[in-house]
Design a protein around this motif. Sequence first.
Motif, PDB file in Angstrom:
ATOM      1  N   GLN A 135       1.877   9.220  -6.015  1.00 55.36           N
ATOM      2  CA  GLN A 135       2.101  10.519  -5.752  1.00 55.36           C
ATOM      3  C   GLN A 135       3.163  11.015  -6.565  1.00 55.36           C
ATOM      4  O   GLN A 135       3.219  12.402  -6.614  1.00 55.36           O
TER       5      GLN A 135
ATOM      6  N   ASP B  36       0.985  -1.360  -0.058  1.00 59.07           N
ATOM      7  CA  ASP B  36      -0.009  -0.146   0.176  1.00 59.07           C
ATOM      8  C   ASP B  36       0.764   1.229  -0.038  1.00 59.07           C
ATOM      9  O   ASP B  36       0.656   2.148  -0.697  1.00 59.07           O
TER      10      ASP B  36
ATOM     11  N   THR C  35       1.207   3.932  -3.014  1.00 57.14           N
ATOM     12  CA  THR C  35       0.662   5.100  -2.742  1.00 57.14           C
ATOM     13  C   THR C  35       1.940   6.350  -3.081  1.00 57.14           C
ATOM     14  O   THR C  35       1.565   7.405  -3.852  1.00 57.14           O
TER      15      THR C  35
END
Length: 250
Positions: free
Chosen positions: A157, A149, A153
Amino acid sequence: PRVPDDVLRLANIYRPFNATAVEPQHVYVLTGAKPDLSPIRDAASLVPVLAKLREGRDVTIVCWGDSVTACGESSSPATCYVGLFEAMLKERFPKAEIRVINAGIGGSSTPGRLKDFQKEVLDFRPDLVTLEFVNDMGLPAEHLRRNYDEILTRTRQAGAALIIQTPHYVMPEWMNLPNGRGADPRPGVAFLRKFTRENNVPLADASRRWDLLEKMGVPYETLLRNGINHPEDRGHRIFAEELMRFFPEE
Protein backbone atom coordinates in the motif's frame (compact mmCIF):
# COMPACT_ATOMS: atom_id res chain seq x y z
CA PRO A 1 43.50 -24.16 5.88
CA ARG A 2 45.18 -23.88 2.53
CA VAL A 3 45.82 -27.21 0.83
CA PRO A 4 49.05 -27.61 -1.20
CA ASP A 5 48.53 -27.88 -4.94
CA ASP A 6 49.76 -31.47 -5.07
CA VAL A 7 47.37 -32.68 -2.37
CA LEU A 8 43.85 -33.93 -3.02
CA ARG A 9 41.43 -32.71 -0.38
CA LEU A 10 38.71 -35.29 0.28
CA ALA A 11 37.10 -34.17 3.53
CA ASN A 12 37.18 -31.81 6.49
CA ILE A 13 37.20 -33.03 10.09
CA TYR A 14 35.29 -31.03 12.69
CA ARG A 15 35.41 -31.93 16.37
CA PRO A 16 32.97 -29.98 18.55
CA PHE A 17 34.37 -28.78 21.87
CA ASN A 18 32.64 -31.58 23.82
CA ALA A 19 33.70 -34.44 21.53
CA THR A 20 36.12 -36.97 23.04
CA ALA A 21 36.93 -38.69 19.74
CA VAL A 22 36.48 -38.28 16.01
CA GLU A 23 33.15 -39.86 15.10
CA PRO A 24 31.49 -40.39 11.68
CA GLN A 25 29.33 -37.27 12.00
CA HIS A 26 32.52 -35.20 12.37
CA VAL A 27 33.72 -36.11 8.87
CA TYR A 28 32.51 -33.70 6.19
CA VAL A 29 33.16 -35.26 2.79
CA LEU A 30 33.63 -32.77 -0.03
CA THR A 31 31.02 -33.37 -2.73
CA GLY A 32 31.86 -30.60 -5.17
CA ALA A 33 28.57 -28.81 -4.42
CA LYS A 34 28.39 -25.17 -5.48
CA PRO A 35 27.44 -22.43 -3.00
CA ASP A 36 25.01 -20.50 -5.18
CA LEU A 37 21.99 -22.67 -5.91
CA SER A 38 19.01 -20.84 -4.39
CA PRO A 39 16.42 -20.15 -7.09
CA ILE A 40 15.35 -16.66 -8.11
CA ARG A 41 11.61 -16.33 -8.59
CA ASP A 42 8.75 -13.89 -8.07
CA ALA A 43 10.96 -10.88 -8.78
CA ALA A 44 8.42 -8.89 -10.80
CA SER A 45 7.77 -6.54 -7.87
CA LEU A 46 11.43 -5.51 -7.94
CA VAL A 47 11.39 -4.31 -11.56
CA PRO A 48 10.73 -0.64 -10.59
CA VAL A 49 13.52 -0.69 -8.00
CA LEU A 50 15.97 -2.26 -10.42
CA ALA A 51 15.00 0.30 -13.08
CA LYS A 52 15.71 3.17 -10.70
CA LEU A 53 19.11 1.70 -9.82
CA ARG A 54 20.07 1.27 -13.47
CA GLU A 55 18.85 4.76 -14.37
CA GLY A 56 20.91 6.34 -11.58
CA ARG A 57 17.96 7.62 -9.58
CA ASP A 58 17.37 7.85 -5.81
CA VAL A 59 16.56 4.56 -4.07
CA THR A 60 15.75 4.14 -0.39
CA ILE A 61 15.98 0.72 1.27
CA VAL A 62 14.97 -0.18 4.83
CA CYS A 63 16.38 -3.39 6.30
CA TRP A 64 13.99 -4.40 9.09
CA GLY A 65 14.96 -7.15 11.48
CA ASP A 66 16.38 -8.35 14.77
CA SER A 67 19.92 -8.59 16.19
CA VAL A 68 21.32 -10.10 13.00
CA THR A 69 20.16 -7.08 10.99
CA ALA A 70 21.53 -4.92 13.81
CA CYS A 71 24.95 -6.46 12.97
CA GLY A 72 25.07 -8.95 15.82
CA GLU A 73 28.51 -10.62 15.92
CA SER A 74 29.77 -9.20 12.62
CA SER A 75 33.28 -7.81 13.03
CA SER A 76 32.21 -4.33 11.86
CA PRO A 77 29.22 -2.50 10.34
CA ALA A 78 30.89 -2.92 6.94
CA THR A 79 30.88 -6.73 7.26
CA CYS A 80 27.29 -6.88 8.54
CA TYR A 81 24.93 -8.02 5.79
CA VAL A 82 23.23 -4.61 5.71
CA GLY A 83 26.54 -2.83 5.17
CA LEU A 84 27.64 -5.42 2.62
CA PHE A 85 24.34 -5.15 0.73
CA GLU A 86 24.67 -1.37 0.57
CA ALA A 87 28.31 -1.54 -0.58
CA MET A 88 27.55 -4.19 -3.22
CA LEU A 89 24.64 -2.18 -4.62
CA LYS A 90 26.70 1.02 -4.78
CA GLU A 91 29.51 -0.80 -6.56
CA ARG A 92 27.14 -2.35 -9.09
CA PHE A 93 25.07 0.81 -9.63
CA PRO A 94 27.53 3.69 -9.06
CA LYS A 95 25.29 6.35 -10.62
CA ALA A 96 22.35 5.72 -8.29
CA GLU A 97 21.85 7.60 -5.03
CA ILE A 98 21.30 4.67 -2.66
CA ARG A 99 20.18 5.20 0.91
CA VAL A 100 20.07 2.14 3.20
CA ILE A 101 18.51 2.41 6.67
CA ASN A 102 19.36 -0.29 9.21
CA ALA A 103 16.19 -0.88 11.25
CA GLY A 104 17.49 -3.85 13.23
CA ILE A 105 16.82 -4.17 16.98
CA GLY A 106 18.39 -6.97 19.01
CA GLY A 107 16.06 -9.45 20.71
CA SER A 108 13.01 -8.33 18.75
CA SER A 109 10.44 -10.14 16.62
CA THR A 110 7.47 -9.10 14.52
CA PRO A 111 4.89 -9.38 17.34
CA GLY A 112 6.62 -6.61 19.26
CA ARG A 113 7.70 -4.54 16.27
CA LEU A 114 4.53 -4.33 14.15
CA LYS A 115 3.10 -1.49 16.19
CA ASP A 116 6.07 0.67 15.12
CA PHE A 117 6.19 -0.47 11.48
CA GLN A 118 5.06 2.92 10.24
CA LYS A 119 7.70 4.83 12.21
CA GLU A 120 10.54 2.36 11.76
CA VAL A 121 9.98 1.55 8.08
CA LEU A 122 7.24 3.31 6.12
CA ASP A 123 7.98 6.86 7.29
CA PHE A 124 11.24 6.65 5.32
CA ARG A 125 9.16 6.22 2.13
CA PRO A 126 11.22 3.22 1.02
CA ASP A 127 11.37 1.79 -2.46
CA LEU A 128 12.35 -1.55 -0.94
CA VAL A 129 11.95 -3.25 2.42
CA THR A 130 13.96 -6.33 3.41
CA LEU A 131 12.78 -8.46 6.31
CA GLU A 132 14.89 -10.76 8.53
CA PHE A 133 13.61 -12.18 11.83
CA VAL A 134 15.22 -15.38 13.02
CA ASN A 135 13.39 -14.67 16.29
CA ASP A 136 10.07 -15.31 14.51
CA MET A 137 10.90 -18.97 13.96
CA GLY A 138 9.28 -20.09 17.21
CA LEU A 139 5.90 -18.53 16.40
CA PRO A 140 2.88 -20.67 15.44
CA ALA A 141 2.01 -20.69 11.75
CA GLU A 142 -1.26 -18.78 12.25
CA HIS A 143 0.59 -16.04 14.13
CA LEU A 144 3.22 -15.83 11.40
CA ARG A 145 0.59 -15.61 8.69
CA ARG A 146 -1.29 -12.84 10.47
CA ASN A 147 1.87 -10.77 10.95
CA TYR A 148 3.32 -11.32 7.49
CA ASP A 149 -0.01 -10.65 5.80
CA GLU A 150 -0.12 -7.27 7.53
CA ILE A 151 3.51 -6.48 6.69
CA LEU A 152 3.01 -7.34 3.03
CA THR A 153 -0.26 -5.43 2.73
CA ARG A 154 1.07 -2.28 4.35
CA THR A 155 4.32 -2.38 2.37
CA ARG A 156 2.49 -2.72 -0.94
CA GLN A 157 0.00 0.00 0.00
CA ALA A 158 2.97 2.30 0.60
CA GLY A 159 4.22 1.59 -2.91
CA ALA A 160 7.29 -0.35 -1.81
CA ALA A 161 8.60 -3.78 -2.72
CA LEU A 162 9.33 -6.45 -0.11
CA ILE A 163 12.03 -9.11 0.04
CA ILE A 164 11.67 -11.73 2.77
CA GLN A 165 14.79 -13.52 3.98
CA THR A 166 14.89 -16.99 5.47
CA PRO A 167 17.13 -17.07 8.55
CA HIS A 168 20.51 -18.63 9.11
CA TYR A 169 20.98 -21.82 11.10
CA VAL A 170 21.31 -21.50 14.88
CA MET A 171 22.77 -23.90 17.45
CA PRO A 172 21.94 -27.58 16.69
CA GLU A 173 19.87 -28.06 19.84
CA TRP A 174 17.54 -25.23 18.78
CA MET A 175 17.36 -26.60 15.24
CA ASN A 176 16.56 -30.17 16.35
CA LEU A 177 19.70 -31.27 14.51
CA PRO A 178 21.59 -33.14 17.25
CA ASN A 179 24.66 -33.77 15.08
CA GLY A 180 24.60 -30.35 13.45
CA ARG A 181 23.74 -31.89 10.09
CA GLY A 182 20.71 -32.06 7.83
CA ALA A 183 18.20 -29.86 6.03
CA ASP A 184 16.43 -27.05 7.85
CA PRO A 185 13.54 -28.64 9.81
CA ARG A 186 12.04 -25.41 11.19
CA PRO A 187 8.31 -25.02 10.45
CA GLY A 188 8.83 -21.25 10.32
CA VAL A 189 11.20 -21.58 7.37
CA ALA A 190 8.72 -23.83 5.57
CA PHE A 191 6.06 -21.18 6.23
CA LEU A 192 8.20 -18.39 4.73
CA ARG A 193 8.81 -20.41 1.57
CA LYS A 194 5.12 -21.19 1.21
CA PHE A 195 3.99 -17.64 2.04
CA THR A 196 6.33 -16.01 -0.47
CA ARG A 197 5.37 -18.50 -3.17
CA GLU A 198 1.64 -17.95 -2.63
CA ASN A 199 1.97 -14.16 -2.58
CA ASN A 200 4.59 -13.65 -5.31
CA VAL A 201 7.09 -12.18 -2.86
CA PRO A 202 10.82 -12.41 -3.60
CA LEU A 203 12.55 -14.80 -1.19
CA ALA A 204 16.24 -14.44 -0.34
CA ASP A 205 16.67 -18.00 0.87
CA ALA A 206 19.72 -17.82 3.12
CA SER A 207 18.62 -20.98 4.93
CA ARG A 208 19.10 -22.97 1.73
CA ARG A 209 22.67 -21.73 1.53
CA TRP A 210 23.34 -22.83 5.12
CA ASP A 211 21.83 -26.21 4.25
CA LEU A 212 24.33 -26.49 1.41
CA LEU A 213 27.34 -25.89 3.67
CA GLU A 214 27.38 -29.54 4.76
CA LYS A 215 27.67 -30.69 1.15
CA MET A 216 30.54 -28.23 0.68
CA GLY A 217 32.39 -29.81 3.61
CA VAL A 218 31.76 -26.92 6.00
CA PRO A 219 30.27 -27.55 9.49
CA TYR A 220 27.71 -24.77 9.82
CA GLU A 221 28.53 -24.27 13.51
CA THR A 222 31.84 -22.73 12.46
CA LEU A 223 29.86 -19.79 11.03
CA LEU A 224 28.23 -19.02 14.39
CA ARG A 225 30.57 -16.64 16.17
CA ASN A 226 28.88 -17.00 19.56
CA GLY A 227 28.06 -20.68 18.99
CA ILE A 228 24.37 -19.95 19.57
CA ASN A 229 22.47 -17.64 17.24
CA HIS A 230 24.69 -14.99 15.61
CA PRO A 231 26.55 -15.54 12.34
CA GLU A 232 30.06 -14.23 11.85
CA ASP A 233 31.21 -12.37 8.76
CA ARG A 234 30.87 -15.32 6.36
CA GLY A 235 27.29 -15.88 7.52
CA HIS A 236 26.46 -12.21 7.03
CA ARG A 237 27.91 -12.38 3.52
CA ILE A 238 25.47 -15.17 2.64
CA PHE A 239 22.55 -12.85 3.40
CA ALA A 240 24.04 -10.07 1.25
CA GLU A 241 24.80 -12.40 -1.65
CA GLU A 242 21.26 -13.79 -1.63
CA LEU A 243 19.81 -10.26 -1.70
CA MET A 244 22.11 -9.26 -4.54
CA ARG A 245 20.86 -12.11 -6.71
CA PHE A 246 17.77 -9.96 -7.35
CA PHE A 247 19.83 -7.05 -8.68
CA PRO A 248 21.88 -8.25 -11.65
CA GLU A 249 23.91 -6.02 -13.87
CA GLU A 250 22.34 -5.04 -17.18
